[in-house]
Design an enzyme around this catalytic site. Sequence first.
Site, PDB file in Angstrom:
ATOM      1  N   CYS A   1     -11.399 -22.633  -7.492  1.00  0.00           N
ATOM      2  CA  CYS A   1     -10.327 -21.729  -7.062  1.00  0.00           C
ATOM      3  C   CYS A   1      -9.140 -22.518  -6.471  1.00  0.00           C
ATOM      4  CB  CYS A   1     -10.885 -20.683  -6.114  1.00  0.00           C
ATOM      5  SG  CYS A   1      -9.872 -19.203  -6.107  1.00  0.00           S
TER       6      CYS A   1
ATOM      7  N   HIS B   1     -15.728 -18.723  -7.755  1.00  0.00           N
ATOM      8  CA  HIS B   1     -16.455 -19.331  -6.624  1.00  0.00           C
ATOM      9  C   HIS B   1     -17.967 -19.393  -6.856  1.00  0.00           C
ATOM     10  CE1 HIS B   1     -13.272 -19.468  -3.488  1.00  0.00           C
ATOM     11  NE2 HIS B   1     -12.754 -18.460  -4.157  1.00  0.00           N
TER      12      HIS B   1
ATOM     13  N   GLU C   1     -20.038 -21.232  -5.501  1.00  0.00           N
ATOM     14  CA  GLU C   1     -20.715 -21.516  -4.227  1.00  0.00           C
ATOM     15  C   GLU C   1     -21.004 -20.243  -3.433  1.00  0.00           C
ATOM     16  OE1 GLU C   1     -17.625 -21.937  -4.986  1.00  0.00           O
ATOM     17  OE2 GLU C   1     -16.340 -21.370  -3.305  1.00  0.00           O
TER      18      GLU C   1
HETATM   19  N1  GLN Z   1      -4.931 -17.650  -3.727  1.00  0.00           N
HETATM   20  C1  GLN Z   1      -5.365 -18.957  -3.314  1.00  0.00           C
HETATM   21  C2  GLN Z   1      -4.315 -20.015  -3.662  1.00  0.00           C
HETATM   22  O1  GLN Z   1      -3.390 -19.761  -4.394  1.00  0.00           O
HETATM   23  C3  GLN Z   1      -6.698 -19.329  -3.922  1.00  0.00           C
HETATM   24  C4  GLN Z   1      -7.757 -18.357  -3.464  1.00  0.00           C
HETATM   25  C5  GLN Z   1      -9.156 -18.911  -3.437  1.00  0.00           C
HETATM   26  O2  GLN Z   1      -9.380 -20.120  -3.352  1.00  0.00           O
HETATM   27  N2  GLN Z   1     -10.119 -18.008  -3.429  1.00  0.00           N
HETATM   28  O3  GLN Z   1      -4.421 -21.094  -3.197  1.00  0.00           O
END
Ligand code: GLN
Length: 192
Positions: free
Chosen positions: A77, A174, A176
């Site tokens: 992410c 995610h 994890e």
């Molecule tokens: N929206 C976050 C970003 O742009 C990422 C979100 C996440 O890691 N769950 O950094």
Amino acid sequence: MKIGVLALQGDFLEHQQALDRLVVESCQVRNAAELAGLNGLIIPGGESTVIGKLAQDFALLEPLRTFAKQHAVWGTCAGSIFLSKDVRREQPLLGMMDITVERNAFGRQVDSFEIDLDIPVLRTPTGENPPFHAIFIRAPLIESVGSGVEILSALPDGRVVAARQGHWLATAFHPELTDDDRLHRYFLEMVQ
Ligand code: GLN
């Protein structure tokens, strides 16, 4: 084997817990010295602008790039955003992986969702490969990939959410946050 988890911000503890379940030694990385002796690095989810700015303030950008040239790195992410070459806006990036990422591609926090994904590389030698339950939290999309990048998974509409380039791995979701450790195992194979 020892895996570092970048611990500037975000859900680094959950990655460590996944590694604990796999009986793999891990440590939190907050400065360049802590990269020494590691075999791989996970960059967690969180907020990529915060992770980037802290990495910059702690003079970690160059040491992380040097590490990533020689070792396996997995960004989940926000981590995948930080690992990418391009997000089409100004923020500190490692700029390693040849992917263009669109941040917050699915909308705001309330538009977060869960979906079962097909990830063909997780197929076992006996052919089993149940869907991977993926959690997307204000997630990015991998908008485009360079020629050396392998697409590992896409949503039913074809939008890319997991990719690999050599020893770099990016997932928009995610793993994890579930107890499905298959992607952590896959990363550990990359490390080896
Ligand atoms: N929206 C976050 C970003 O742009 C990422 C979100 C996440 O890691 N769950 O950094």
